[in-house]
Design an enzyme around this catalytic site. Structure first.
Site, PDB file in Angstrom:
ATOM      1  N   CYS A  38      32.289  -3.364  31.317  1.00  0.00           N
ATOM      2  CA  CYS A  38      32.432  -2.443  30.176  1.00  0.00           C
ATOM      3  C   CYS A  38      33.660  -2.781  29.344  1.00  0.00           C
ATOM      4  O   CYS A  38      33.810  -2.274  28.234  1.00  0.00           O
ATOM      5  CB  CYS A  38      32.498  -0.998  30.650  1.00  0.00           C
ATOM      6  SG  CYS A  38      33.948  -0.651  31.654  1.00  0.00           S
ATOM      7  N   ASP A  40      36.704  -1.957  29.918  1.00  0.00           N
ATOM      8  CA  ASP A  40      37.748  -0.930  29.941  1.00  0.00           C
ATOM      9  C   ASP A  40      38.935  -1.370  30.793  1.00  0.00           C
ATOM     10  O   ASP A  40      38.779  -2.099  31.767  1.00  0.00           O
ATOM     11  CB  ASP A  40      37.174   0.388  30.477  1.00  0.00           C
ATOM     12  CG  ASP A  40      36.179   0.984  29.501  1.00  0.00           C
ATOM     13  OD1 ASP A  40      36.115   0.482  28.374  1.00  0.00           O
ATOM     14  OD2 ASP A  40      35.480   1.932  29.871  1.00  0.00           O
ATOM     15  N   CYS A  64      36.601   4.555  28.553  1.00  0.00           N
ATOM     16  CA  CYS A  64      35.729   5.689  28.282  1.00  0.00           C
ATOM     17  C   CYS A  64      36.377   7.012  28.718  1.00  0.00           C
ATOM     18  O   CYS A  64      37.411   7.014  29.386  1.00  0.00           O
ATOM     19  CB  CYS A  64      34.419   5.494  29.017  1.00  0.00           C
ATOM     20  SG  CYS A  64      34.615   5.707  30.781  1.00  0.00           S
ATOM     21  N   CYS A 108      33.998   3.979  36.820  1.00  0.00           N
ATOM     22  CA  CYS A 108      35.226   4.376  36.119  1.00  0.00           C
ATOM     23  C   CYS A 108      36.250   4.897  37.128  1.00  0.00           C
ATOM     24  O   CYS A 108      37.452   4.634  36.997  1.00  0.00           O
ATOM     25  CB  CYS A 108      34.928   5.443  35.078  1.00  0.00           C
ATOM     26  SG  CYS A 108      33.406   5.148  34.155  1.00  0.00           S
TER      27      CYS A 108
HETATM   28 FE1  FES Z   1      33.910   1.460  32.036  1.00  0.00          FE
HETATM   29 FE2  FES Z   1      34.100   4.024  32.105  1.00  0.00          FE
HETATM   30  S1  FES Z   1      32.543   2.887  31.137  1.00  0.00           S
HETATM   31  S2  FES Z   1      35.534   2.606  32.837  1.00  0.00           S
END
Ligand code: FES
Length: 153
Positions: A38, A40, A64, A108
């Site tokens: 993702c 992140d 997110c 996450c």
């Molecule tokens: Fe990747 Fe939440 S979508 S940390």
């Protein structure tokens, strides 16, 4: 825990009013982790005293809403804990404290666990310590350009 399909009130609360957001000057340990899928990124700062107790914890998350909520809760959970107890702040513990996360958001919370571990690992290395049960961070991405491009300092 029964399967959760939407965000709990606690998740929304920690997302809207994140606790301990920011950074620490001269932290005892700092760890940055990222999720390749993702994209992140989460950075965790810990201040640990001579008794090996976590006095202060701060985070910066470029990710997110669930990543913000889990890092907020993770910092709350590690504060006041010994470094060994902080290891028990797993993604499961963070999720339970938040009254669950939808299955697609479980990764996450894993980022929060990994960020704590990476910061503890940094602390242990700086102080020449061995923390029982702590493994080297898998994806400590360190000072990546990506982090700065996303507004990190
Ligand atoms: Fe990747 Fe939440 S979508 S940390």
């Amino acid at each position: 825990m029964s399967q959760v399909t939407e965000y709990s009130e606690k998740v929304m609360d920690h997302f809207s009013n994140p606790r301990n957001m920011g950074e620490l000057e001269n932290p005892s340990g700092v760890g940055t982790v990222g999720n390749a899928k993702c994209g992140d990124i989460m950075r965790m700062y810990l201040d640990i005293d001579d008794q090996q107790v976590v006095r202060e914890a701060k985070f910066k998350t470029f990710g997110c809403g669930a990543a913000v909520a889990t890092s907020s809760m993770a910092t709350e959970l590690v504060k006041g804990k010994s470094v060994n107890e902080a290891l028990d702040v797993t993604n499961k513990a963070v999720m339970e404290a938040l009254d669950g996360l939808p299955p697609v958001k479980v990764h996450c919370s894993l980022l929060a666990e990994q960020a704590i571990h990476a910061a503890l690992w940094d602390y242990a290395e700086k102080n020449d310590l061995k923390i029982e049960g702590l493994k080297p961070p898998v994806n400590d991405i360190d000072e990546t350009e990506e982090f700065y491009e996303m507004g990190g300092e």
